[in-house]
Motif scaffolding. Sequence first.
Motif, PDB file in Angstrom:
ATOM      1  N   MET A 104       0.722  -1.104  -0.079  1.00 61.95           N
ATOM      2  CA  MET A 104       0.076  -0.021   0.125  1.00 61.95           C
ATOM      3  C   MET A 104       0.841   1.257  -0.015  1.00 61.95           C
ATOM      4  N   GLY A 105       2.088   1.222   0.760  1.00 61.34           N
ATOM      5  CA  GLY A 105       3.026   2.203   0.563  1.00 61.34           C
ATOM      6  C   GLY A 105       3.370   2.655  -0.832  1.00 61.34           C
ATOM      7  N   ASP A 106       3.777   1.279  -1.523  1.00 61.01           N
ATOM      8  CA  ASP A 106       4.222   1.576  -2.984  1.00 61.01           C
ATOM      9  C   ASP A 106       3.130   2.323  -3.823  1.00 61.01           C
ATOM     10  N   ALA A 117       2.368   7.592   2.180  1.00 55.03           N
ATOM     11  CA  ALA A 117       3.155   6.386   2.345  1.00 55.03           C
ATOM     12  C   ALA A 117       4.365   6.021   3.220  1.00 55.03           C
ATOM     13  N   GLU A 118       4.829   7.044   3.814  1.00 53.63           N
ATOM     14  CA  GLU A 118       5.831   6.946   4.989  1.00 53.63           C
ATOM     15  C   GLU A 118       4.936   6.362   6.054  1.00 53.63           C
ATOM     16  N   VAL A 119       3.908   6.614   6.404  1.00 58.94           N
ATOM     17  CA  VAL A 119       3.120   6.044   7.376  1.00 58.94           C
ATOM     18  C   VAL A 119       2.773   4.705   7.094  1.00 58.94           C
ATOM     19  N   ALA A 124       4.320  -0.769   8.774  1.00 55.40           N
ATOM     20  CA  ALA A 124       4.711  -2.283   8.345  1.00 55.40           C
ATOM     21  C   ALA A 124       5.731  -2.482   9.143  1.00 55.40           C
ATOM     22  N   LEU A 125       6.640  -1.714   9.513  1.00 54.87           N
ATOM     23  CA  LEU A 125       7.691  -2.148  10.309  1.00 54.87           C
ATOM     24  C   LEU A 125       7.190  -2.365  11.612  1.00 54.87           C
ATOM     25  N   LEU A 141      11.501   6.567  -0.976  1.00 52.89           N
ATOM     26  CA  LEU A 141      10.795   7.755  -0.232  1.00 52.89           C
ATOM     27  C   LEU A 141      11.721   8.758   0.261  1.00 52.89           C
ATOM     28  N   TYR A 142      12.544   8.417   1.040  1.00 54.26           N
ATOM     29  CA  TYR A 142      13.887   9.391   1.869  1.00 54.26           C
ATOM     30  C   TYR A 142      14.477   9.851   0.415  1.00 54.26           C
TER      31      TYR A 142
END
Length: 160
Positions: A104-106, A117-119, A124-125, A141-142
């Motif tokens: 979902m972040g992708d 996306a970062e959230v 996920a982590l 992202l970074y």
Amino acid sequence: MTRRTLPFFLLLLAMFTQMAASQDAKTAGADDALTAADTLFRTGNPDEAGRRYEAALAADPRNFHARAELMEVRLVQQRVDEADELGKAGLALPAHTAELLAAMGDVQFRRGEMADAEVSYLHALRVGAPGLGAHLGLDKLYRAYSLYRKAYDQLKIAHD
């Protein structure tokens, strides 16, 4: 146990053993189908892999691996809205995995929803064994934010 109950007990034991073996065979068949779909996707055949992931998802809507991989297939096929719908449907289920959250972040990254996306990657982590998806997503992202040190840290974790 008495002599009378022993045959009944053995009959029940045989029935449960047969049911367990049948369930194991179904699970093994599903695992084999997903492994074949994974291989197809990794070797450059996303269309056929997508069909197999769809079949696995139709058989079990709570198959989060098939859902996450189908989302990745849809991203490769440039069908971002479909990937987003798959992700939202998966997140609506009572429990979800780190793999689904990373996928979902992708999708959110592809849509330009960087904060979301970062959230998703960070969630996920926290959920459990994240695998590579969340760390590689955070790296991507970074780098987009030019936060190279944070990106390097995520890439190093993924490598280790």
